[in-house]
Design an enzyme around this catalytic site. Structure first.
Site, PDB file in Angstrom:
ATOM      1  N   ASN A 173      -5.339   5.692  -0.793  1.00 32.09           N
ATOM      2  CA  ASN A 173      -4.606   6.136   0.395  1.00 32.09           C
ATOM      3  C   ASN A 173      -4.148   7.589   0.280  1.00 32.09           C
ATOM      4  O   ASN A 173      -3.983   8.276   1.286  1.00 32.09           O
ATOM      5  CB  ASN A 173      -3.421   5.215   0.684  1.00 32.09           C
ATOM      6  CG  ASN A 173      -3.862   3.953   1.399  1.00 32.09           C
ATOM      7  OD1 ASN A 173      -4.938   3.904   1.985  1.00 32.09           O
ATOM      8  ND2 ASN A 173      -3.044   2.912   1.349  1.00 32.09           N
ATOM      9  N   HIS A 229      -3.516  -3.635  -5.504  1.00 32.37           N
ATOM     10  CA  HIS A 229      -3.776  -3.229  -4.120  1.00 32.37           C
ATOM     11  C   HIS A 229      -5.226  -3.505  -3.723  1.00 32.37           C
ATOM     12  O   HIS A 229      -6.151  -2.886  -4.246  1.00 32.37           O
ATOM     13  CB  HIS A 229      -3.444  -1.738  -3.975  1.00 32.37           C
ATOM     14  CG  HIS A 229      -3.576  -1.231  -2.580  1.00 32.37           C
ATOM     15  ND1 HIS A 229      -4.056   0.019  -2.280  1.00 32.37           N
ATOM     16  CD2 HIS A 229      -3.296  -1.825  -1.391  1.00 32.37           C
ATOM     17  CE1 HIS A 229      -4.062   0.170  -0.976  1.00 32.37           C
ATOM     18  NE2 HIS A 229      -3.614  -0.920  -0.421  1.00 32.37           N
ATOM     19  N   SER A 261       0.831  -1.201   0.000  1.00 39.19           N
ATOM     20  CA  SER A 261       0.000   0.000   0.000  1.00 39.19           C
ATOM     21  C   SER A 261       0.865   1.251   0.000  1.00 39.19           C
ATOM     22  O   SER A 261       0.348   2.348  -0.142  1.00 39.19           O
ATOM     23  CB  SER A 261      -0.921   0.000   1.221  1.00 39.19           C
ATOM     24  OG  SER A 261      -0.203  -0.360   2.364  1.00 39.19           O
ATOM     25  N   GLU A 279      -6.905  -1.607  -6.787  1.00 42.77           N
ATOM     26  CA  GLU A 279      -6.135  -0.645  -7.576  1.00 42.77           C
ATOM     27  C   GLU A 279      -5.073  -1.414  -8.359  1.00 42.77           C
ATOM     28  O   GLU A 279      -4.328  -2.215  -7.775  1.00 42.77           O
ATOM     29  CB  GLU A 279      -5.459   0.383  -6.663  1.00 42.77           C
ATOM     30  CG  GLU A 279      -6.454   1.332  -5.991  1.00 42.77           C
ATOM     31  CD  GLU A 279      -5.801   2.289  -5.010  1.00 42.77           C
ATOM     32  OE1 GLU A 279      -6.088   3.492  -5.083  1.00 42.77           O
ATOM     33  OE2 GLU A 279      -5.022   1.830  -4.149  1.00 42.77           O
TER      34      GLU A 279
HETATM   35  N1  3HC Z   1     -18.969 -13.991   3.836  1.00 43.97           N
HETATM   36  C1  3HC Z   1     -19.723 -13.401   2.889  1.00 43.97           C
HETATM   37  N2  3HC Z   1     -20.383 -12.240   3.072  1.00 43.97           N
HETATM   38  C2  3HC Z   1     -20.272 -11.669   4.279  1.00 43.97           C
HETATM   39  C3  3HC Z   1     -19.523 -12.236   5.318  1.00 43.97           C
HETATM   40  C4  3HC Z   1     -18.854 -13.464   5.072  1.00 43.97           C
HETATM   41  N3  3HC Z   1     -18.141 -14.071   6.014  1.00 43.97           N
HETATM   42  N4  3HC Z   1     -19.599 -11.418   6.405  1.00 43.97           N
HETATM   43  C5  3HC Z   1     -20.376 -10.386   6.044  1.00 43.97           C
HETATM   44  N5  3HC Z   1     -20.785 -10.537   4.774  1.00 43.97           N
HETATM   45  C6  3HC Z   1     -21.659  -9.656   4.006  1.00 43.97           C
HETATM   46  C7  3HC Z   1     -22.880  -9.290   4.830  1.00 43.97           C
HETATM   47  O1  3HC Z   1     -23.877 -10.275   4.714  1.00 43.97           O
HETATM   48  C8  3HC Z   1     -23.302  -7.971   4.224  1.00 43.97           C
HETATM   49  O2  3HC Z   1     -23.936  -8.203   2.986  1.00 43.97           O
HETATM   50  P1  3HC Z   1     -25.159  -7.236   2.486  1.00 43.97           P
HETATM   51  O3  3HC Z   1     -24.535  -5.884   2.297  1.00 43.97           O
HETATM   52  O4  3HC Z   1     -25.586  -7.865   1.203  1.00 43.97           O
HETATM   53  O5  3HC Z   1     -26.156  -7.290   3.577  1.00 43.97           O
HETATM   54  C9  3HC Z   1     -21.962  -7.315   3.896  1.00 43.97           C
HETATM   55  O6  3HC Z   1     -21.003  -8.398   3.784  1.00 43.97           O
HETATM   56  C10 3HC Z   1     -21.485  -6.378   4.995  1.00 43.97           C
HETATM   57  O7  3HC Z   1     -21.303  -7.116   6.189  1.00 43.97           O
HETATM   58  P2  3HC Z   1     -21.902  -6.708   7.614  1.00 43.97           P
HETATM   59  O8  3HC Z   1     -23.337  -6.291   7.469  1.00 43.97           O
HETATM   60  O9  3HC Z   1     -21.608  -7.804   8.563  1.00 43.97           O
HETATM   61  O10 3HC Z   1     -21.017  -5.523   8.073  1.00 43.97           O
HETATM   62  P3  3HC Z   1     -21.106  -3.999   7.711  1.00 43.97           P
HETATM   63  O11 3HC Z   1     -22.345  -3.635   6.989  1.00 43.97           O
HETATM   64  O12 3HC Z   1     -20.763  -3.335   8.981  1.00 43.97           O
HETATM   65  O13 3HC Z   1     -19.892  -3.819   6.669  1.00 43.97           O
HETATM   66  C11 3HC Z   1     -17.656  -3.453   6.091  1.00 43.97           C
HETATM   67  C12 3HC Z   1     -18.594  -4.206   6.994  1.00 43.97           C
HETATM   68  C13 3HC Z   1     -17.777  -3.975   4.657  1.00 43.97           C
HETATM   69  C14 3HC Z   1     -16.244  -3.746   6.592  1.00 43.97           C
HETATM   70  C15 3HC Z   1     -17.990  -1.935   6.133  1.00 43.97           C
HETATM   71  O14 3HC Z   1     -18.048  -1.496   7.456  1.00 43.97           O
HETATM   72  C16 3HC Z   1     -17.015  -1.080   5.387  1.00 43.97           C
HETATM   73  O15 3HC Z   1     -17.060  -0.961   4.175  1.00 43.97           O
HETATM   74  N6  3HC Z   1     -16.082  -0.440   6.125  1.00 43.97           N
HETATM   75  C17 3HC Z   1     -15.047   0.371   5.563  1.00 43.97           C
HETATM   76  C18 3HC Z   1     -13.836  -0.486   5.305  1.00 43.97           C
HETATM   77  C19 3HC Z   1     -12.783   0.269   4.586  1.00 43.97           C
HETATM   78  O16 3HC Z   1     -12.820   1.474   4.378  1.00 43.97           O
HETATM   79  N7  3HC Z   1     -11.740  -0.473   4.184  1.00 43.97           N
HETATM   80  C20 3HC Z   1     -10.624   0.081   3.512  1.00 43.97           C
HETATM   81  C21 3HC Z   1      -9.543   0.253   4.474  1.00 43.97           C
HETATM   82  S1  3HC Z   1      -8.135   1.007   3.728  1.00 43.97           S
HETATM   83  C22 3HC Z   1      -7.270  -0.266   3.145  1.00 43.97           C
HETATM   84  O17 3HC Z   1      -7.581  -1.426   3.302  1.00 43.97           O
HETATM   85  C23 3HC Z   1      -6.062   0.092   2.373  1.00 43.97           C
HETATM   86  C24 3HC Z   1      -4.805  -0.274   3.083  1.00 43.97           C
HETATM   87  O18 3HC Z   1      -3.746   0.027   2.240  1.00 43.97           O
HETATM   88  C25 3HC Z   1      -4.612   0.454   4.391  1.00 43.97           C
END
Ligand code: 3HC
Length: 298
Positions: free
Chosen positions: A192, A142, A121, A154
């Site tokens: 990022n 990424h 990243s 990405e």
């Molecule tokens: N298998 C399949 N599907 C699953 C699952 C599993 N084990 N667990 C959850 N899901 C599904 C759920 O059923 C739900 O589906 P739906 O939207 O169709 O109802 C969906 O995934 C979302 O799950 P949850 O309802 O349990 O949880 P949330 O609604 O709270 O979403 C999240 C969780 C997707 C993590 C959300 O909070 C999110 O998008 N957060 C932001 C994360 C983010 O910004 N990440 C980027 C970080 S930066 C990065 O990674 C870059 C690095 O370089 C630092």
């Protein structure tokens, strides 16, 4: 010319590597994931098993698809088991020396036509490509955390990327059910570059007493429609990881917006690394997690 990616290798079965290996196997690619030790490999494979089981329990994954995914996936400690891969994605620790060593050991066995990709990243893709014997067949790929749920990838090209390689990797990303975006090799790429100054600003706002952890998180969630606030996100990604990324971005651009604030450094030194260490901006010892409001007093 665009090539078809069949067999996939993944270097590293940590948080990101296990997610990448899972989505590759889940979308039909025979996948081999390599770790450096048996305990690390077992922990990564267990994480995949638990995620698939969670998906089945939620009705999101069919039991037979979970079984087929496991059948397409194998874990190994031997680089030779990746020899036949068309694409190998590196997701080892964010340290150039460690990545260099992994590429050296891999390339001694790997098919010369295979493409290498890094999930880094923050490190320079051009520099990593130059550390391999195939800089023209090297790109950034990424993924976002949690990999199985986040739709974006990405795809990062360098000045040395050969024609066809970017297209091949874009098509591979689509084959995983992801939506790829293209970026050039500038530290932070697209996401990022924009995300890191925002989360660092959230820490500065907390340091200045603009609001509490819970109120800043709630503000950004409900005020901007973000799925989680900046502190919940920092705890998910890892405060140590984000600190490392911010420092590299600061070195690259020399702009104050990428400079990690003092509180962040103290948290890293104190071992408050977020969810994975049980404590960060929130305390995870009980459900629901509670905001760690004493942070700005230390
Ligand atoms: N298998 C399949 N599907 C699953 C699952 C599993 N084990 N667990 C959850 N899901 C599904 C759920 O059923 C739900 O589906 P739906 O939207 O169709 O109802 C969906 O995934 C979302 O799950 P949850 O309802 O349990 O949880 P949330 O609604 O709270 O979403 C999240 C969780 C997707 C993590 C959300 O909070 C999110 O998008 N957060 C932001 C994360 C983010 O910004 N990440 C980027 C970080 S930066 C990065 O990674 C870059 C690095 O370089 C630092």
């Amino acid at each position: 010319m665009q090539k078809q990616i069949k067999k996939v290798g993944v270097l590293g079965c940590g948080l990101m590597g296990s997610g990448i290996a899972q989505v590759a196997a889940q979308s039909g690619h025979p996948t081999v994931v390599l770790e450096v030790s048996r305990p690390a490999l077992d922990a990564g494979l267990k994480r995949i098993e638990a995620f698939l089981a969670g998906g089945v329990a939620k009705g999101k994954v069919k039991p037979e698809d979970a079984r087929d995914t496991q059948a397409r996936l194998s874990g190994t400690l031997e680089y030779a088991d990746l020899a036949e891969c068309d694409l190998v994605i590196e997701a080892v620790v964010e340290n150039l020396a460690a990545k260099r060593e992994a590429f050296g050991r891999l390339e001694a066995r790997l098919n010369p036509a295979a493409i290498l990709a890094s999930n880094t990243s923050s490190l320079c893709i051009t520099e990593m490509a130059g550390a391999t014997s195939r800089p023209g067949k090297f790109v950034g790929l990424h993924f976002f955390n949690p990999v199985p749920l986040m739709k974006l990838v990405e795809v990062v090209r360098t000045v040395r990327t050969e024609p066809g390689v970017e297209e091949t990797v874009l098509a591979f990303a689509r084959s995983l059910g992801k939506t790829p975006v293209r970026a050039v090799d500038r530290t932070g790429f697209i996401v990022n570059r924009l995300l890191v100054p925002y989360i660092l600003d959230a820490i500065r706002a907390l340091e200045e007493g603009v609001g509490t952890i819970a109120d800043i998180d709630q503000g950004m969630k409900l005020g901007c429609g973000y799925p989680m606030g900046p502190f919940t996100l920092l705890d998910l990604v890892g405060i140590d990881t984000t600190y490392f990324i911010a420092n590299i971005m600061f070195e690259e651009f020399r702009e104050p917006r990428f400079a990690p604030p003092p509180l962040m450094k103290r948290m890293v030194l104190a071992g408050y690394h977020g969810r994975k260490s049980g404590r960060g901006f929130y305390d995870y010892s009980a459900e629901p997690p509670t905001p760690n409001d004493s942070l700005t007093r230390g």
